[in-house]
Enzyme design. Structure first.
Site, PDB file in Angstrom:
ATOM      1  NE  ARG A  41      -4.080  -1.636   2.444  1.00  0.00           N
ATOM      2  CZ  ARG A  41      -4.307  -2.825   3.034  1.00  0.00           C
ATOM      3  NH1 ARG A  41      -3.354  -3.410   3.721  1.00  0.00           N
ATOM      4  NH2 ARG A  41      -5.483  -3.416   2.917  1.00  0.00           N
ATOM      5  NE  ARG A  72      -3.581   0.052  -2.765  1.00  0.00           N
ATOM      6  CZ  ARG A  72      -4.418  -0.144  -1.747  1.00  0.00           C
ATOM      7  NH1 ARG A  72      -5.415  -0.971  -1.898  1.00  0.00           N
ATOM      8  NH2 ARG A  72      -4.222   0.458  -0.607  1.00  0.00           N
ATOM      9  CD  GLU A 127     -10.076  -1.634  -4.507  1.00  0.00           C
ATOM     10  OE1 GLU A 127      -9.986  -1.991  -3.317  1.00  0.00           O
ATOM     11  OE2 GLU A 127      -9.297  -0.819  -5.020  1.00  0.00           O
ATOM     12  CG  ASN A 180     -10.435  -4.770   3.237  1.00  0.00           C
ATOM     13  OD1 ASN A 180     -10.843  -5.819   3.721  1.00  0.00           O
ATOM     14  ND2 ASN A 180      -9.159  -4.431   3.262  1.00  0.00           N
ATOM     15  CG  ASP A 181     -12.275  -0.291  -0.879  1.00  0.00           C
ATOM     16  OD1 ASP A 181     -12.917   0.424  -0.088  1.00  0.00           O
ATOM     17  OD2 ASP A 181     -11.055  -0.169  -1.060  1.00  0.00           O
ATOM     18  NE  ARG A 231     -12.002  -0.130   3.981  1.00  0.00           N
ATOM     19  CZ  ARG A 231     -10.959  -0.403   3.211  1.00  0.00           C
ATOM     20  NH1 ARG A 231     -11.082  -0.297   1.891  1.00  0.00           N
ATOM     21  NH2 ARG A 231      -9.832  -0.796   3.706  1.00  0.00           N
ATOM     22  CB  CYS A 270      -4.628  -8.210  -1.622  1.00  0.00           C
ATOM     23  SG  CYS A 270      -5.501  -6.921  -2.504  1.00  0.00           S
TER      24      CYS A 270
HETATM   25  C1  PEP Z   1      -9.323  -3.826  -0.196  1.00  0.00           C
HETATM   26  O1  PEP Z   1     -10.091  -2.906  -0.476  1.00  0.00           O
HETATM   27  O2  PEP Z   1      -9.711  -4.971   0.101  1.00  0.00           O
HETATM   28  C2  PEP Z   1      -7.865  -3.618  -0.223  1.00  0.00           C
HETATM   29  C3  PEP Z   1      -7.041  -4.629  -0.163  1.00  0.00           C
HETATM   30  O3  PEP Z   1      -7.369  -2.357  -0.253  1.00  0.00           O
HETATM   31  P1  PEP Z   1      -7.526  -1.295   0.923  1.00  0.00           P
HETATM   32  O4  PEP Z   1      -7.930  -2.065   2.168  1.00  0.00           O
HETATM   33  O5  PEP Z   1      -6.207  -0.643   1.101  1.00  0.00           O
HETATM   34  O6  PEP Z   1      -8.569  -0.396   0.419  1.00  0.00           O
HETATM   35 MG    MG Z   2      -9.359  -1.154  -1.430  1.00  0.00          MG
END
Ligand code: PEP
Ligand code: MG
Length: 582
Positions: free
Chosen positions: A302, A338, A433, A456-457, A467, A504
């Protein structure tokens, strides 16, 4: 005083027992410096820029309030008063004079001036003027923070190991915890996949977030237990509770040690299917940690963390050096970089972003395409940093093919401008995502070399759950049938186009989800380094054939609860109770 138990969200596993330190939001460290005559003008300019920035922030807050419903409109009058204060002769001209007369830096002069005005108002002895003194404090502090370039407040890093209690911690403040002797933390806001929680997991600090009205129940010096595995905070526990949690903490540490000791073993299912486990990192220093935990490479770097909490943007040279060091540290393993995912809760102070952007706002490649110079600087740094290797680069928040082509073309431009200084091979990936990316995954797959699923997104945007917002966190579930179907669609699109696909996001390291991910066909998972041993151990307990059967059944189920129960029962049978500690 009696024991109080409060429930929150389990953000980072483990148990911490210690003395509470409640973060005092008012406390700012003031640098005090003597100037020479030629420093005066730049120092005054710095003050004026901070005042302009404060004005801009207050204006935008005022507009936001004004656009809300009637009852809040009165607050815009308060902000109006604060705005007027930024024009105040005594405060502004007074501070400017102090800088020149006393030859001191702007922060020091400003603090002196604020104190002086507050004293004048206090001496008037009227309640009205007492309130105005608070306003001076508020406005003065805002200018001060802008002067210091802090989006966030500072945690006092002095003293004994402690448990931090705060209303909120930004991802940047969380990174500061590594320098402070912090045993664990608990906050009133936050969610499991907020970047604050991600940082806590990366640093291995037990954490509970989203505990309502926590700070008001704790005094500095109280003993507190933070159970980051189950999402509970116990304030002023009795001796029996401390003994009970101390033995749980020991059991947890022993389990961790056992898992860590088996880090050389392959992540292979009982019927011989092998997975690749990679690490997610936020800082170059975590590269060594990733290897230590047995990562086969970095699946997500990241890079945006390089931009946070600093006055100047990182230069091409600086970035190039850092990226190159990470590549060399990990070689011959691969590192997937990324490009910066700035915006939302990760704010680039230098580019004018100070107020949290909405998750639907200017974030990630949207921010990059709007700030092309900053973006191209990073692309060049990545190309140069990887010039003796293969560059694995991926783009966050891709919504469709058009956007992907735009960023690829910027990457090509950057490469052309660099001439010879580029790697012989560049592998371009796309994070999946956004729901829109799922719908066009077949098309995206034709344009990239690999996919990485950011759950996550994906969950945030699919289920419309911010989130970072704890009031809707209870709805955030990776077991939702739509999430499983989205992942299934992505994997099928990648397989059809014959490109690798990995995951990821946080789902990759949820113990209960491992059988589902294996069953869906994922063979590469990337996660916080500390989670790798646990995921490896789970994989070694399950069979891919059984996982596939469970997944087929899950994909037919209508609710998250049914799916979760099915997988839980299987995990109880196959993996046992140990994992309830995690
Ligand atoms: C996600 O969105 O799952 C991701 C891996 O990126 P971040 O958590 O940094 O948004
Ligand atoms: Mg993300």
């Amino acid at each position: 005083m009696r024991t109080v138990r409060r429930r929150g969200i389990a953000a980072s596993p483990g148990i911490a027992i210690g003395t509470a330190r409640v973060v005092d939001r008012q406390k700012i460290k003031i640098p005090k410096m003597r100037l020479s005559a030629e420093d005066i003008e730049p120092e005054v300019n710095r003050l004026m820029t901070a005042i302009d920035e404060s004005r801009r922030q207050l204006e935008s807050a005022k507009t936001a309030i004004f656009n809300t419903r009637e009852p809040h409109r009165d607050h815009s009058l308060i902000l109006e008063a604060h705005l007027l204060m930024l024009e105040d002769e005594l405060l502004v001209k007074g501070t400017v004079s102090l800088i020149g007369d006393e030859l001191i830096n702007a922060e020091w002069a400003l603090v002196q001036k604020i104190d002086e005005i507050k004293q004048i108002l206090a001496d008037l002895g009227d309640d009205y003027f007492k309130e105005r003194a608070q306003d001076v404090d508020f406005v003065g502090n805002r200018v001060l923070r802008n002067l210091l370039g802090h989006v966030t407040e500072i945690i006092d890093a002095q003293g004994e190991p402690c448990i931090i209690i705060a209303e909120n911690l930004s991802p940047v403040e969380t990174t500061q915890l590594i320098e402070t002797p912090v045993l664990g933390f608990a906050t009133e806001v936050g969610t499991r996949t907020s970047h604050t929680a991600i940082m806590a997991q990366a640093l291995g600090i037990p954490a509970v977030v989203g505990v309502e009205r926590l700070a008001e129940r704790i005094k500095a010096g109280d003993t507190v237990i933070v159970d980051g595995s189950h999402g509970e905070v116990i304030i002023r526990p009795d001796d029996e509770t401390i003994d009970d949690y101390s033995s749980q903490a020991t059991a947890y540490e022993e389990l961790e040690k056992r898992l860590y000791a088996s880090r050389e073993e392959p992540a292979v299912t009982t019927d011989g299917v092998e997975l690749s486990l990679l690490a997610n990192i936020e800082f170059p220093g975590e590269a060594v940690m990733a290897i230590d935990y047995g990562a086969e490479g970095i699946g997500l770097y990241r890079t945006e963390f390089l931009y946070l909490d600093r006055r100047e943007l990182p230069t091409e040279e600086e970035q190039c050096r850092i990226y190159n060091t990470v590549i060399k540290t990990l070689a011959p393993r691969t590192v997937v970089f990324r490009t910066f995912d700035l915006g939302a809760d990760k704010l680039p102070t230098q580019a004018g972003g100070r107020n949290a952007e909405s998750a639907l706002g200017l974030r990630a490649i949207r921010f990059g395409l709007k700030n092309r110079t900053i973006f191209k600087t990073q692309l060049k740094a990545l190309l140069r940093g990887a010039r003796d290797a293969t560059l694995h680069i991926m783009f966050p928040m891709i919504s469709g093919v058009g956007e992907l082509r735009q960023v690829k073309s910027l990457l090509n431009q950057a490469a052309q401008e660099l001439g010879d200084e580029v790697p012989s091979e560049v592998r371009v990936g796309c994070m999946i995502e956004l729901p829109s990316a799922i719908f066009v995954a077949d098309m995206l797959a034709k344009e990239v070399d690999f996919f990485s699923i950011g759950t996550n997104d994906l969950i945030q945007y699919s289920l419309a759950i911010d989130r970072g917002n704890d009031s809707v966190a209870y709805l955030y579930t990776p077991f939702h049938p739509s999430v499983l179907r989205a992942i299934d669609t992505t994997i099928k699109a990648a397989n059809h186009a014959n490109i690798p696909v990995s995951m990821c996001g946080g789902m990759a390291s949820e113990p209960l989800l491992v059988p589902l991910l294996v069953g869906l066909g994922l063979r590469t998972l990337s996660m916080a380094p500390g989670s790798i041993p646990m995921v490896r151990s789970i994989i070694r307990h399950i069979s891919s054939e059984e996982a596939e059967a469970l997944t087929r059944q899950s994909l037919e189920m209508a609710t998250a609860t049914e799916i979760e129960r099915l997988i839980s029962d299987y995990m109880d049978q196959k993996v046992g109770l140990d994992f309830q500690l995690l």
